[in-house]
Design a protein around this motif. Structure first.
Motif, PDB file in Angstrom:
ATOM      1  N   GLY A  31       1.368  62.381  -6.247  1.00  0.00           N
ATOM      2  CA  GLY A  31       0.083  62.646  -5.840  1.00  0.00           C
ATOM      3  C   GLY A  31      -0.207  63.405  -6.545  1.00  0.00           C
ATOM      4  N   GLN A  32       0.849  65.096  -6.701  1.00  0.00           N
ATOM      5  CA  GLN A  32       0.040  65.736  -6.946  1.00  0.00           C
ATOM      6  C   GLN A  32      -0.790  65.169  -8.935  1.00  0.00           C
ATOM      7  N   ALA A  33       0.283  64.339  -9.613  1.00  0.00           N
ATOM      8  CA  ALA A  33      -0.006  64.160 -10.812  1.00  0.00           C
ATOM      9  C   ALA A  33      -0.428  62.521 -10.518  1.00  0.00           C
ATOM     10  N   ALA A  34      -1.154  61.625  -9.616  1.00  0.00           N
ATOM     11  CA  ALA A  34      -1.925  61.127 -10.278  1.00  0.00           C
ATOM     12  C   ALA A  34      -3.249  62.126 -10.179  1.00  0.00           C
ATOM     13  N   GLN A  35      -3.690  62.824  -9.118  1.00  0.00           N
ATOM     14  CA  GLN A  35      -5.062  63.590  -9.211  1.00  0.00           C
ATOM     15  C   GLN A  35      -5.310  64.155 -10.686  1.00  0.00           C
ATOM     16  N   GLN A  36      -4.205  64.821 -11.145  1.00  0.00           N
ATOM     17  CA  GLN A  36      -4.099  65.685 -12.548  1.00  0.00           C
ATOM     18  C   GLN A  36      -4.835  63.551 -13.533  1.00  0.00           C
ATOM     19  N   TYR A  37      -4.545  63.771 -13.824  1.00  0.00           N
ATOM     20  CA  TYR A  37      -4.384  62.274 -14.085  1.00  0.00           C
ATOM     21  C   TYR A  37      -5.947  61.657 -13.999  1.00  0.00           C
ATOM     22  N   LEU A  38      -6.198  61.992 -13.457  1.00  0.00           N
ATOM     23  CA  LEU A  38      -7.190  60.885 -13.082  1.00  0.00           C
ATOM     24  C   LEU A  38      -8.287  61.997 -13.301  1.00  0.00           C
ATOM     25  N   GLN A  39      -8.214  63.096 -13.391  1.00  0.00           N
ATOM     26  CA  GLN A  39      -8.490  64.704 -13.771  1.00  0.00           C
ATOM     27  C   GLN A  39      -9.278  65.033 -15.510  1.00  0.00           C
ATOM     28  N   THR A  40      -7.677  64.054 -16.005  1.00  0.00           N
ATOM     29  CA  THR A  40      -7.674  64.306 -17.439  1.00  0.00           C
ATOM     30  C   THR A  40      -8.644  62.598 -17.838  1.00  0.00           C
ATOM     31  N   ALA A  47     -11.653  63.311 -20.332  1.00  0.00           N
ATOM     32  CA  ALA A  47     -12.345  62.592 -21.831  1.00  0.00           C
ATOM     33  C   ALA A  47     -13.352  61.418 -21.543  1.00  0.00           C
ATOM     34  N   GLN A  48     -13.668  60.601 -20.591  1.00  0.00           N
ATOM     35  CA  GLN A  48     -14.951  59.025 -20.187  1.00  0.00           C
ATOM     36  C   GLN A  48     -16.254  60.640 -20.761  1.00  0.00           C
ATOM     37  N   GLN A  96     -15.859  63.691 -21.729  1.00  0.00           N
ATOM     38  CA  GLN A  96     -16.451  63.708 -23.358  1.00  0.00           C
ATOM     39  C   GLN A  96     -16.193  62.345 -24.423  1.00  0.00           C
ATOM     40  N   ASN A  97     -16.255  61.133 -24.208  1.00  0.00           N
ATOM     41  CA  ASN A  97     -16.501  60.028 -25.120  1.00  0.00           C
ATOM     42  C   ASN A  97     -15.282  59.907 -25.395  1.00  0.00           C
ATOM     43  N   ALA A  98     -13.974  60.450 -24.880  1.00  0.00           N
ATOM     44  CA  ALA A  98     -12.511  60.239 -25.361  1.00  0.00           C
ATOM     45  C   ALA A  98     -12.210  59.196 -25.448  1.00  0.00           C
ATOM     46  N   LEU A  99     -12.480  58.496 -23.856  1.00  0.00           N
ATOM     47  CA  LEU A  99     -11.655  57.729 -23.308  1.00  0.00           C
ATOM     48  C   LEU A  99     -11.878  56.468 -24.244  1.00  0.00           C
ATOM     49  N   ALA A 100     -10.996  56.336 -24.860  1.00  0.00           N
ATOM     50  CA  ALA A 100     -10.859  54.895 -24.593  1.00  0.00           C
ATOM     51  C   ALA A 100     -11.557  53.170 -24.099  1.00  0.00           C
ATOM     52  N   PRO A 101     -12.782  52.186 -24.111  1.00  0.00           N
ATOM     53  CA  PRO A 101     -12.429  51.628 -22.986  1.00  0.00           C
ATOM     54  C   PRO A 101     -11.573  49.943 -22.950  1.00  0.00           C
ATOM     55  N   LEU A 161      -5.822  55.124 -23.380  1.00  0.00           N
ATOM     56  CA  LEU A 161      -6.171  55.470 -24.521  1.00  0.00           C
ATOM     57  C   LEU A 161      -7.004  56.931 -24.706  1.00  0.00           C
ATOM     58  N   ILE A 162      -6.514  57.829 -24.824  1.00  0.00           N
ATOM     59  CA  ILE A 162      -7.510  59.132 -25.422  1.00  0.00           C
ATOM     60  C   ILE A 162      -7.579  59.315 -27.288  1.00  0.00           C
ATOM     61  N   GLY A 163      -8.912  59.580 -26.908  1.00  0.00           N
ATOM     62  CA  GLY A 163      -8.786  60.039 -28.929  1.00  0.00           C
ATOM     63  C   GLY A 163      -9.249  60.986 -28.950  1.00  0.00           C
ATOM     64  N   SER A 164      -7.813  61.334 -29.467  1.00  0.00           N
ATOM     65  CA  SER A 164      -7.660  62.777 -30.234  1.00  0.00           C
ATOM     66  C   SER A 164      -6.773  63.000 -31.793  1.00  0.00           C
TER      67      SER A 164
END
Length: 296
Positions: A50-59, A63-64, A66-71, A107-110
C-alpha cells in the motif's frame, strides 16, 4: 574490552543471518533458490504494498508535472509494456500474492541508468538505461525480470525486517555493555558498524537472488537469458569507478556475470522450450554492441 564487544556483536549478527539461511531449498524446475526470508514477516507485506502504491503514484504525478512521464502511446512505453505482458504470467509462480497485484509499467525521462519494481508490481524504467545502454528486448527483459524478482521475493519487506532485527541487536549489545560496566556508546558504535556491513551483504545476496529468479522468468517468456552476460558487460562499461564490492549493495559486474553463466544450464532449456526449438541448435547471443563478443 573492545574485542569482547566485537565478539558479542558478531555473534548476535551471525545468529540473525543464520536464521535467514536456515530456510530450506525450494525444489522446482529451472533455477532453485531458498525459501523467502523469515524476516519479511516482521513487517506486513500488504501494508508495504500500500505504501509503495502511494509512493509510486506520487512519483508518476511528479514526473508528469515535470513533463518527464512518457505517454501511453510512446514507442518505448509500448515496448516496455509488451515485454512486461510476456514476463508477468511466468512471475506469478514465485509469489501467490502477485496474482492480485495491480501491475503498472511506466517510463520516466531521466539520464539515470535505473529501473525498479516496487512491492505490488509497480514498474518504472528511466530513459537513461534504455538510451545509454542501448538495450535489446532480451536485455530489457533481463533488467525487468530482475526488478520484478525483487518484488516477488519481497526483498523490501525482508530488508525492513532485517533492519529492525539489527537495531534490536545493537540495543541489546548496548544493554549488555552497560550491565558489564563497559561504555554502551562504544558498544553501540561497534555493533552499528558491524550491522551496517552485514546489511550490505544482505543486500548483495538479494541482488544475486533477483538476478537468478529474473533469468528464470525471462527464459520462460522466450527471452534469451544469455543477454544477462552482455547486459552486465554494458553496465560495467558504463559504471567505471564504482565502489569495491564489499562496500556496495550490488555485487561486482564480473561476479554477476559468473553467477549468470553458472545458471545458464538451468534456464537455457526453458528458453529453448519457449521458442519451440532444439537447445543444441540455438545460435550464440549477439548484442547490438559489436565490441561485446557473442555469448554462447
Amino acid at each position: 574490552m573492545k574485542l569482547t564487544l566485537i565478539k558479542v556483536a558478531i555473534g548476535s549478527l551471525l545468529a540473525v543471518s543464520g536464521l535467514a539461511m536456515a530456510q530450506g531449498d525450494a525444489q522446482q524446475d529451472g533455477v532453485k533458490v531458498g525459501e523467502m526470508s523469515v524476516f519479511r514477516k516482521f513487517v506486513g507485506s500488504g501494508a508495504l504494498e500500500g505504501q509503495a502504491a502511494q509512493q509510486y503514484l506520487q512519483t508518476m504525478q511528479q514526473a508528469q508535472q515535470q513533463n518527464a512521464l512518457a505517454p501511453a502511446n510512446n514507442p518505448q512505453v509500448l515496448r516496455l509494456r509488451a515485454i512486461a505482458a510476456k514476463l508477468i504470467p511466468y512471475s506469478l509462480r514465485w509469489n501467490e500474492r502477485s496474482k492480485e497485484w495491480k501491475w503498472q509499467v511506466n517510463l520516466i525521462g531521466s539520464k539515470q541508468i535505473n529501473a525498479y519494481c516496487m512491492p505490488g508490481g509497480k514498474i518504472a524504467f528511466y530513459t537513461g538505461i534504455l538510451e545509454s545502454l542501448k538495450l535489446t528486448d532480451d536485455e530489457v527483459a533481463i533488467v525487468m525480470g530482475h526488478e520484478i524478482a525483487h518484488a516477488l521475493r519481497e526483498h523490501g519487506a525482508e530488508r525492513a525486517g532485517k533492519t529492525m532485527a539489527a537495531n534490536l541487536g545493537v540495543k541489546a549489545l548496548e544493554l549488555f555493555a552497560s550491565v558489564k560496566g563497559y561504555d554502551p556508546s562504544l558498544a553501540g558504535t561497534v555493533g552499528g558498524g558491524i550491522a551496517k556491513v552485514g546489511m550490505l551483504k544482505f543486500s548483495r545476496d538479494d541482488e544475486t537472488e533477483a538476478d537468478v529468479v529474473g533469468l528464470d522468468i525471462a527464459a520462460r517468456a522466450g527471452y534469451d537469458p544469455r543477454a544477462g552476460v552482455a547486459l552486465w558487460q554494458k553496465m560495467d562499461m558504463a559504471s567505471k569507478g564504482a565502489p569495491p564490492q564489499w562496500l556496495s549493495t550490488h555485487p561486482a559486474g564480473t561476479d554477476r556475470i559468473a553467477e549468470i553463466r553458472r545458471h545458464l544450464p538451468e534456464v537455457m532449456p526453458l528458453y529453448a522450450h519457449a521458442k519451440g526449438i532444439d537447445l543444441k541448435s540455438i545460435a550464440a547471443y549477439q548484442t547490438n554492441d559489436k565490441s561485446i563478443a557473442p555469448v554462447r
